[in-house]
Design a protein around this motif. Structure first.
Motif, PDB file in Angstrom:
ATOM      1  N   LEU A  12       0.839  -1.197   0.000  1.00  0.00           N
ATOM      2  CA  LEU A  12       0.000   0.000   0.000  1.00  0.00           C
ATOM      3  C   LEU A  12       0.882   1.258   0.000  1.00  0.00           C
ATOM      4  O   LEU A  12       0.668   2.175  -0.801  1.00  0.00           O
ATOM      5  N   LEU A  13       1.888   1.287   0.884  1.00  0.00           N
ATOM      6  CA  LEU A  13       2.792   2.448   0.939  1.00  0.00           C
ATOM      7  C   LEU A  13       3.520   2.642  -0.393  1.00  0.00           C
ATOM      8  O   LEU A  13       3.593   3.761  -0.913  1.00  0.00           O
ATOM      9  N   ASP A  14       4.054   1.561  -0.937  1.00  0.00           N
ATOM     10  CA  ASP A  14       4.806   1.652  -2.192  1.00  0.00           C
ATOM     11  C   ASP A  14       3.932   2.190  -3.332  1.00  0.00           C
ATOM     12  O   ASP A  14       4.381   3.009  -4.138  1.00  0.00           O
ATOM     13  N   ALA A  15       2.687   1.737  -3.392  1.00  0.00           N
ATOM     14  CA  ALA A  15       1.790   2.153  -4.473  1.00  0.00           C
ATOM     15  C   ALA A  15       1.307   3.585  -4.299  1.00  0.00           C
ATOM     16  O   ALA A  15       1.134   4.318  -5.281  1.00  0.00           O
ATOM     17  N   ARG A  16       1.072   3.995  -3.066  1.00  0.00           N
ATOM     18  CA  ARG A  16       0.454   5.305  -2.833  1.00  0.00           C
ATOM     19  C   ARG A  16       1.433   6.458  -2.700  1.00  0.00           C
ATOM     20  O   ARG A  16       1.049   7.613  -2.920  1.00  0.00           O
ATOM     21  N   LEU A  17       2.674   6.194  -2.352  1.00  0.00           N
ATOM     22  CA  LEU A  17       3.632   7.273  -2.130  1.00  0.00           C
ATOM     23  C   LEU A  17       3.704   8.253  -3.303  1.00  0.00           C
ATOM     24  O   LEU A  17       3.616   9.474  -3.096  1.00  0.00           O
ATOM     25  N   PRO A  18       3.815   7.781  -4.548  1.00  0.00           N
ATOM     26  CA  PRO A  18       3.862   8.737  -5.664  1.00  0.00           C
ATOM     27  C   PRO A  18       2.580   9.569  -5.785  1.00  0.00           C
ATOM     28  O   PRO A  18       2.639  10.741  -6.162  1.00  0.00           O
ATOM     29  N   VAL A  19       1.446   8.987  -5.457  1.00  0.00           N
ATOM     30  CA  VAL A  19       0.171   9.709  -5.536  1.00  0.00           C
ATOM     31  C   VAL A  19       0.124  10.803  -4.475  1.00  0.00           C
ATOM     32  O   VAL A  19      -0.261  11.945  -4.755  1.00  0.00           O
ATOM     33  N   TYR A  20       0.516  10.465  -3.250  1.00  0.00           N
ATOM     34  CA  TYR A  20       0.535  11.474  -2.183  1.00  0.00           C
ATOM     35  C   TYR A  20       1.471  12.622  -2.550  1.00  0.00           C
ATOM     36  O   TYR A  20       1.141  13.794  -2.361  1.00  0.00           O
ATOM     37  N   ARG A  21       2.627  12.278  -3.089  1.00  0.00           N
ATOM     38  CA  ARG A  21       3.592  13.331  -3.458  1.00  0.00           C
ATOM     39  C   ARG A  21       3.084  14.173  -4.621  1.00  0.00           C
ATOM     40  O   ARG A  21       3.368  15.364  -4.700  1.00  0.00           O
ATOM     41  N   GLU A  22       2.325  13.567  -5.514  1.00  0.00           N
ATOM     42  CA  GLU A  22       1.758  14.301  -6.648  1.00  0.00           C
ATOM     43  C   GLU A  22       0.794  15.398  -6.178  1.00  0.00           C
ATOM     44  O   GLU A  22       0.781  16.494  -6.735  1.00  0.00           O
ATOM     45  N   VAL A  23      -0.015  15.099  -5.171  1.00  0.00           N
ATOM     46  CA  VAL A  23      -1.039  16.061  -4.735  1.00  0.00           C
ATOM     47  C   VAL A  23      -0.550  17.004  -3.645  1.00  0.00           C
ATOM     48  O   VAL A  23      -1.202  18.012  -3.358  1.00  0.00           O
ATOM     49  N   ALA A  24       0.596  16.716  -3.042  1.00  0.00           N
ATOM     50  CA  ALA A  24       1.045  17.460  -1.863  1.00  0.00           C
ATOM     51  C   ALA A  24       1.592  18.845  -2.189  1.00  0.00           C
ATOM     52  O   ALA A  24       2.340  19.029  -3.147  1.00  0.00           O
ATOM     53  N   THR A  25       1.206  19.781  -1.351  1.00  0.00           N
ATOM     54  CA  THR A  25       1.819  21.106  -1.327  1.00  0.00           C
ATOM     55  C   THR A  25       3.060  21.045  -0.438  1.00  0.00           C
ATOM     56  O   THR A  25       4.093  21.613  -0.761  1.00  0.00           O
ATOM     57  N   VAL A  26       2.928  20.340   0.700  1.00  0.00           N
ATOM     58  CA  VAL A  26       4.045  20.108   1.621  1.00  0.00           C
ATOM     59  C   VAL A  26       3.999  18.663   2.085  1.00  0.00           C
ATOM     60  O   VAL A  26       2.933  18.048   2.144  1.00  0.00           O
ATOM     61  N   GLU A  27       5.169  18.117   2.410  1.00  0.00           N
ATOM     62  CA  GLU A  27       5.288  16.763   2.930  1.00  0.00           C
ATOM     63  C   GLU A  27       5.968  16.826   4.289  1.00  0.00           C
ATOM     64  O   GLU A  27       7.008  17.459   4.434  1.00  0.00           O
ATOM     65  N   ILE A  28       5.361  16.174   5.263  1.00  0.00           N
ATOM     66  CA  ILE A  28       5.888  16.175   6.621  1.00  0.00           C
ATOM     67  C   ILE A  28       6.136  14.727   7.053  1.00  0.00           C
ATOM     68  O   ILE A  28       5.223  13.903   7.028  1.00  0.00           O
ATOM     69  N   GLU A  29       7.351  14.432   7.458  1.00  0.00           N
ATOM     70  CA  GLU A  29       7.687  13.106   7.994  1.00  0.00           C
ATOM     71  C   GLU A  29       7.140  13.038   9.421  1.00  0.00           C
ATOM     72  O   GLU A  29       7.321  13.971  10.201  1.00  0.00           O
ATOM     73  N   THR A  30       6.477  11.926   9.756  1.00  0.00           N
ATOM     74  CA  THR A  30       5.843  11.808  11.074  1.00  0.00           C
ATOM     75  C   THR A  30       6.458  10.724  11.955  1.00  0.00           C
ATOM     76  O   THR A  30       6.104  10.629  13.129  1.00  0.00           O
ATOM     77  N   ASP A  31       7.359   9.918  11.422  1.00  0.00           N
ATOM     78  CA  ASP A  31       7.842   8.728  12.139  1.00  0.00           C
ATOM     79  C   ASP A  31       8.329   8.988  13.563  1.00  0.00           C
ATOM     80  O   ASP A  31       7.961   8.271  14.471  1.00  0.00           O
ATOM     81  N   HIS A  32       9.180   9.945  13.746  1.00  0.00           N
ATOM     82  CA  HIS A  32       9.789  10.155  15.060  1.00  0.00           C
ATOM     83  C   HIS A  32       9.334  11.464  15.691  1.00  0.00           C
ATOM     84  O   HIS A  32      10.089  12.101  16.428  1.00  0.00           O
ATOM     85  N   ARG A  33       8.090  11.827  15.416  1.00  0.00           N
ATOM     86  CA  ARG A  33       7.537  13.076  15.946  1.00  0.00           C
ATOM     87  C   ARG A  33       6.242  12.805  16.690  1.00  0.00           C
ATOM     88  O   ARG A  33       5.443  11.983  16.264  1.00  0.00           O
ATOM     89  N   SER A  34       6.045  13.555  17.756  1.00  0.00           N
ATOM     90  CA  SER A  34       4.764  13.510  18.462  1.00  0.00           C
ATOM     91  C   SER A  34       3.748  14.286  17.624  1.00  0.00           C
ATOM     92  O   SER A  34       4.130  15.071  16.739  1.00  0.00           O
ATOM     93  N   PRO A  35       2.453  14.098  17.887  1.00  0.00           N
ATOM     94  CA  PRO A  35       1.459  14.894  17.156  1.00  0.00           C
ATOM     95  C   PRO A  35       1.702  16.405  17.272  1.00  0.00           C
ATOM     96  O   PRO A  35       1.567  17.120  16.275  1.00  0.00           O
ATOM     97  N   ASP A  36       2.097  16.881  18.439  1.00  0.00           N
ATOM     98  CA  ASP A  36       2.388  18.317  18.598  1.00  0.00           C
ATOM     99  C   ASP A  36       3.546  18.740  17.697  1.00  0.00           C
ATOM    100  O   ASP A  36       3.513  19.820  17.100  1.00  0.00           O
ATOM    101  N   GLU A  37       4.565  17.898  17.603  1.00  0.00           N
ATOM    102  CA  GLU A  37       5.711  18.209  16.751  1.00  0.00           C
ATOM    103  C   GLU A  37       5.321  18.192  15.275  1.00  0.00           C
ATOM    104  O   GLU A  37       5.821  19.002  14.490  1.00  0.00           O
ATOM    105  N   VAL A  38       4.420  17.286  14.903  1.00  0.00           N
ATOM    106  CA  VAL A  38       3.952  17.238  13.516  1.00  0.00           C
ATOM    107  C   VAL A  38       3.190  18.518  13.185  1.00  0.00           C
ATOM    108  O   VAL A  38       3.415  19.136  12.135  1.00  0.00           O
ATOM    109  N   VAL A  39       2.299  18.946  14.078  1.00  0.00           N
ATOM    110  CA  VAL A  39       1.543  20.183  13.854  1.00  0.00           C
ATOM    111  C   VAL A  39       2.501  21.361  13.721  1.00  0.00           C
ATOM    112  O   VAL A  39       2.358  22.190  12.808  1.00  0.00           O
ATOM    113  N   ALA A  40       3.490  21.436  14.594  1.00  0.00           N
ATOM    114  CA  ALA A  40       4.471  22.530  14.522  1.00  0.00           C
ATOM    115  C   ALA A  40       5.210  22.498  13.186  1.00  0.00           C
ATOM    116  O   ALA A  40       5.443  23.546  12.567  1.00  0.00           O
ATOM    117  N   ALA A  41       5.565  21.306  12.717  1.00  0.00           N
ATOM    118  CA  ALA A  41       6.264  21.175  11.435  1.00  0.00           C
ATOM    119  C   ALA A  41       5.369  21.603  10.281  1.00  0.00           C
ATOM    120  O   ALA A  41       5.823  22.253   9.334  1.00  0.00           O
TER     121      ALA A  41
END
Length: 174
Positions: A132-161
């Motif tokens: 699912l990730l492999d197939a969708r990554l190009p689609v998400y990047r196609e529509v994105a204005t900004v991309e935020i990595e969430t792996d090692h961030r708390s929700p508050d840190e993601v919002v700040a980013a």
């Protein structure tokens, strides 16, 4: 009217957690297209998948997303597969789209390979999630204005980013 920001990403990326927090930070309302689908269909998404199939679900999802993009003026969170339909991708081109990216390990940990997520149910949910990730990554990047990595961030840190990534003129003003 249209959303200030649309949040997209795979299951486990934090859309349902970060979306409301981002809306609060921007002082705008929050809306989740999955909730709209459940309300319109009168049954859970897993039931729609099981009883009607994925194509019927995606058609309903596309209608619901089109409506929300027209009438909602806050933060709109989309289901993980919503950007897969060409019509939705075309509509998203006119909006500020925040792609919350999550890697395989974090995504699997966060989703717990939940059976409530129809596309992750099956014999090998981890492999299904990777596909699912492999197939969708190009689609998400196609529509994105900004991309935020969430792996090692708390929700508050993601919002700040997200807020830091969205330059003042980049988020549609009301």
């Amino acid at each position: 009217m249209s959303p200030r920001a649309v949040v997209v990403g795979p299951p486990g990326s934090g859309k349902s957690t970060v979306g409301p927090m981002l809306a609060a930070a921007l002082d705008v309302p929050f809306r989740d297209s999955d909730d709209d689908i459940v309300t319109r269909a009168g049954r859970p998404i897993a039931d729609i998948f099981a009883e009607d199939g994925e194509p019927a679900f995606r058609a309903l999802e596309e209608e619901v997303v089109a409506t929300a993009l027209e009438e909602h003026d806050g933060v709109l969170s989309l289901g993980g597969g919503a950007p897969l339909t060409p019509g939705t991708r075309a509509r998203l081109a006119q909006h500020t789209v925040v792609f919350l990216n999550v890697g395989l390990a974090a995504g699997v940990q966060r989703t717990g390979l939940s059976t409530a997520r129809p596309l992750l149910a099956g014999v090998n949910p981890r492999a299904t999630f990777k596909t699912l990730l492999d197939a969708r990554l190009p689609v998400y990047r196609e529509v994105a204005t900004v991309e935020i990595e969430t792996d090692h961030r708390s929700p508050d840190e993601v919002v700040a980013a997200v807020l830091a990534a969205l330059k003042p003129g980049q988020v549609r003003q009301q």
